[in-house]
Motif scaffolding. Sequence first.
Motif, PDB file in Angstrom:
ATOM      1  N   GLY A  51       8.511  -5.136  -4.290  1.00 58.25           N
ATOM      2  CA  GLY A  51       8.310  -4.331  -5.485  1.00 58.25           C
ATOM      3  C   GLY A  51       7.201  -4.872  -6.367  1.00 58.25           C
ATOM      4  O   GLY A  51       6.459  -4.095  -6.985  1.00 58.25           O
ATOM      5  N   TRP A  60       8.297   1.182  -7.452  1.00 60.17           N
ATOM      6  CA  TRP A  60       9.185   1.129  -6.298  1.00 60.17           C
ATOM      7  C   TRP A  60      10.565   1.653  -6.661  1.00 60.17           C
ATOM      8  O   TRP A  60      11.197   2.385  -5.890  1.00 60.17           O
ATOM      9  N   PHE A  95       3.997  -3.903  -4.657  1.00 60.66           N
ATOM     10  CA  PHE A  95       3.837  -2.455  -4.811  1.00 60.66           C
ATOM     11  C   PHE A  95       3.395  -2.124  -6.240  1.00 60.66           C
ATOM     12  O   PHE A  95       2.564  -1.228  -6.446  1.00 60.66           O
ATOM     13  N   ASN A 124      13.336  -6.827  -1.640  1.00 63.53           N
ATOM     14  CA  ASN A 124      12.881  -5.609  -2.308  1.00 63.53           C
ATOM     15  C   ASN A 124      12.171  -5.927  -3.623  1.00 63.53           C
ATOM     16  O   ASN A 124      11.179  -5.277  -3.967  1.00 63.53           O
TER      17      ASN A 124
END
Length: 340
Positions: free
Chosen positions: A286, A150, A289, A282
Amino acid sequence: MMPEQKGLLSIIIVNYHSGNLVLNCIQSILDHHVAPNFEYIVVDNSNSHQDELMICNRFPFVQWVDMGYNAGFARANNAGMRLAKGDAFLLLNPDTIALDQSIAVCYQQLKAGNFCAAGVQLLDAAHAPQISGSRFVQGGLNHLLPIPYWGAFIRWAAYSAGSKAPGVQDVASEQQVDWISGAFLMVQRNAVATAGLMDEDFFLYGEEVEWCSRLKKVGQLVLFGNLKIIHLEGATINKSQNIQEQGYYNLYDRKGLQLMVSNHLRVRKQYGVGWFLFLLLNYTWGWLFFLLCSTVYETIRAANPFKQGKKVFAFGRNVARLWFLTPAIMRNKPRFYKMF
């Protein structure tokens, strides 16, 4: 603070099981500048009587301050500044080596200029330039870059949009910045009196950035590119924690957890709750991800799809710990965020 003495620079070094590094650091300064206008304060976080004997026997002029516990960077440096008598303070890492009279010249240039704080060009052991200071990135979005996969996507998107790296690695002869590396950070005493000491919620990492954000409201921060010093980046903390990787991109162990917590804490204090939550979400995305991309990547390579499973788990564990601390960070009440 102690009464001020004009024309005196107070050099403050924090020791944590780094006695030999401290010896080499002080000796390198003395090799180039034996003058009475420096005072040396070593603040000990390790409760190491062996280091105290070794350093004070060799350099009896050193003022030794025993914190009695591992107080981290901010609290230890604050203790040194409270005892310091100089009209400027130099926060200096023990893993630094003076090459010439850069410290004395930096002090002279700081006092002669219209600056509240100054740094120099940091060099690694091979004399290659290191990031010595930086510009602020709104909301601390640069803290997203270490996130596996990410972070790489965010970096690509930022560069595609024309963004420039905020870190200053090759310093111009005189270059203004938003914050200066805590490895070598020289500050005017009167600026500290106005901005306040370092925030003692921090244990390690991010504290000098948050401090510089307050110092910058007092005056300009500058890097002097004509002055250089060697910085063996991460030598002290990596040795004490048995960490092999240098730098600030490892998010999988206790050092990684400390980085994550300190960076989020800094963003909360400097930019507010909204930006803090944006970073936290995030990091959470992340992790998911990372799990997805690592599985797909290893499958395409016909390898074990869970080859990176240990790193995925370790990163996720640190993100979970960050969530656990979120209510306290959001309240912004005094608390010591020590993860080691």
